[in-house]
Design a protein around this motif. Sequence first.
Motif, PDB file in Angstrom:
ATOM      1  N   LEU A  26      -1.563   1.347   3.837  1.00  0.00           N
ATOM      2  CA  LEU A  26      -3.185   0.899   3.985  1.00  0.00           C
ATOM      3  C   LEU A  26      -3.568   1.443   5.376  1.00  0.00           C
ATOM      4  CD1 LEU A  26      -2.471  -2.633   3.049  1.00  0.00           C
ATOM      5  CD2 LEU A  26      -3.961  -1.335   1.615  1.00  0.00           C
ATOM      6  N   ILE A  29      -5.235   4.855   4.801  1.00  0.00           N
ATOM      7  CA  ILE A  29      -6.537   5.276   4.358  1.00  0.00           C
ATOM      8  C   ILE A  29      -7.597   4.379   4.837  1.00  0.00           C
ATOM      9  CG2 ILE A  29      -5.417   5.522   1.947  1.00  0.00           C
ATOM     10  CD1 ILE A  29      -6.254   2.596   1.203  1.00  0.00           C
ATOM     11  N   GLY A 396      -0.656   7.058  -0.629  1.00  0.00           N
ATOM     12  CA  GLY A 396      -2.135   6.927  -1.165  1.00  0.00           C
ATOM     13  C   GLY A 396      -2.321   6.330  -2.420  1.00  0.00           C
ATOM     14  N   VAL A 397      -1.404   6.323  -3.383  1.00  0.00           N
ATOM     15  CA  VAL A 397      -1.627   5.712  -5.061  1.00  0.00           C
ATOM     16  C   VAL A 397      -1.588   4.134  -4.852  1.00  0.00           C
ATOM     17  CG1 VAL A 397      -0.875   5.414  -7.185  1.00  0.00           C
ATOM     18  CG2 VAL A 397      -1.199   7.896  -6.097  1.00  0.00           C
ATOM     19  N   ALA A 399      -1.678   2.128  -1.880  1.00  0.00           N
ATOM     20  CA  ALA A 399      -2.617   1.691  -0.980  1.00  0.00           C
ATOM     21  C   ALA A 399      -3.876   1.637  -1.552  1.00  0.00           C
ATOM     22  CB  ALA A 399      -2.799   2.441   0.273  1.00  0.00           C
ATOM     23  N   ASN A 400      -4.382   2.591  -2.457  1.00  0.00           N
ATOM     24  CA  ASN A 400      -5.550   2.614  -2.940  1.00  0.00           C
ATOM     25  C   ASN A 400      -5.762   1.543  -4.230  1.00  0.00           C
ATOM     26  OD1 ASN A 400      -7.643   4.563  -1.962  1.00  0.00           O
ATOM     27  ND2 ASN A 400      -5.937   5.874  -2.480  1.00  0.00           N
ATOM     28  N   TYR A 402      -4.010  -1.338  -4.034  1.00  0.00           N
ATOM     29  CA  TYR A 402      -4.167  -2.829  -3.195  1.00  0.00           C
ATOM     30  C   TYR A 402      -5.724  -2.738  -2.480  1.00  0.00           C
ATOM     31  CZ  TYR A 402       0.557  -4.613  -3.446  1.00  0.00           C
ATOM     32  OH  TYR A 402       1.614  -5.588  -4.123  1.00  0.00           O
ATOM     33  N   SER A 403      -6.163  -1.695  -1.813  1.00  0.00           N
ATOM     34  CA  SER A 403      -7.321  -1.889  -1.408  1.00  0.00           C
ATOM     35  C   SER A 403      -8.542  -2.290  -2.342  1.00  0.00           C
ATOM     36  CB  SER A 403      -7.801  -0.734  -0.623  1.00  0.00           C
ATOM     37  OG  SER A 403      -7.931   0.485  -1.484  1.00  0.00           O
ATOM     38  N   SER A 404      -8.394  -1.772  -3.799  1.00  0.00           N
ATOM     39  CA  SER A 404      -9.270  -2.052  -4.593  1.00  0.00           C
ATOM     40  C   SER A 404      -9.305  -3.591  -4.753  1.00  0.00           C
ATOM     41  CB  SER A 404      -9.117  -1.274  -5.836  1.00  0.00           C
ATOM     42  OG  SER A 404      -9.357   0.440  -5.762  1.00  0.00           O
ATOM     43  N   GLN A 407     -10.824  -5.371  -2.284  1.00  0.00           N
ATOM     44  CA  GLN A 407     -12.231  -5.401  -2.493  1.00  0.00           C
ATOM     45  C   GLN A 407     -12.799  -6.377  -3.452  1.00  0.00           C
ATOM     46  OE1 GLN A 407     -13.658  -1.522  -3.335  1.00  0.00           O
ATOM     47  NE2 GLN A 407     -15.902  -1.799  -2.616  1.00  0.00           N
ATOM     48  N   ILE A 414     -14.816  -1.238   1.309  1.00  0.00           N
ATOM     49  CA  ILE A 414     -13.628  -0.791   2.071  1.00  0.00           C
ATOM     50  C   ILE A 414     -13.738  -0.406   3.673  1.00  0.00           C
ATOM     51  CG2 ILE A 414     -11.224   0.358   2.179  1.00  0.00           C
ATOM     52  CD1 ILE A 414     -11.427  -1.586  -0.051  1.00  0.00           C
TER      53      ILE A 414
END
Length: 414
Positions: A26, A29, A396-397, A399-400, A402-404, A407, A414
Amino acid sequence: MKVVHLSTYHTFGGAAIAALRLHHALRGIGVESSVLVQETEREEEGVQGVASGFIEKKMAFARFAAERAYFLFHEKDKSVRFHFSPLWAGVDVSAHPLVLEADVIHLHWINFGFLSLHSLEKLFALGKPVVWTMHDMSTFTGGCHYSRECDRYLTHCGFCPYVRKPSATDLSSQVFEQKKKLFSNAPLTLVSPSRWLAELGTRAALTKHLTSLAIPNPIDTSVFKPASSSEIDLNPAKKWILFAGVNTQDPRKGFAYFKEATQLLKDRRADWGIVVFGKTEPDALTDMGLEVKSLGSLPAHEVVEVYQAADVMVVPSLEDNYPNTVIEAMACGTPVVGFDSGGISEQIEHKKTGYVAQLYSAEDLAKGIRFVLEEADYEQLKVNNLQVIRQRNSFGVVANAYSSLYQKLTEMPI
């Protein structure tokens, strides 16, 4: 976006390692991620321990001891002592600066005296979105980490096979009722590394009203990667079968089936060998069908080298969520053979990256090893492993993903 991860341990155990890797991913990114653990094992940016001083560390141990002592009066026998968590003792972290500053609270494995049901109640009362990554089944059971053959968690726990005197009002039933009240209006979203456990979350009586998603564990492909050579002292004339993180005392890990499978491979004794690392009893490694080289406990960098040096890894767990060892081996290009159990059969793509064996069949486990070492296009297996890990488990895959989720839960950029 600020996220705080709550995890009992810093680097001890698969759940803690998965949580820490997610924290690193995380940060990579741009998410402001921090980790709050019972006690840090080393200095690390973004990681803090609740217990930092001498007295606090003694109190942390006292909470662990109290939690275990509480279950001691209920346990069926000592073999299940660490397989059930009543969440009876824990620390209140709701006023900790990392928690207060966070937009999202992310729970991981929080048993063994770190957080209690009361601790969770305090966190939920803050009104912030809470994500709980389930690393075993204990989130939605009356306390067991894995239910084995019991499915009472689908209706109401009780008559628990882990307790000394199973009844309709035993400890599992009491914990179930406490969780039922706690989860009724909790701002909680469940995540599991495996679709298997996420789906159980949607069926379990305690959590079927909650959203339950599957997002796999991440792996750092800059660390776990193939290598053309290794410093591990293994005979290069042989092909080596890896059994990682050995815990031969826990029947759930399936060592007995692996041992039986090696007996079925003894015709290849001159050409194949077994390499193991991690916790084991020396006597357990006798009477194997192949030569055994035991490396004991290893530092992290040497563990990577073992994965790189091995020709195949075997994971015969009878019940498991999403073992880190599987994706660690795959990231190094090493095919994996495992049973069709839990999330393992999701990690391995049958005959594409490795072999998924019939559960409880030592014969099929041996067949899977032969498939990888004798029948398959081995170089293509390696290529397939690297491709799957890159597309599914890279930092990257994951983390993105989870960040989505964060959000969406906060409706914040983000």
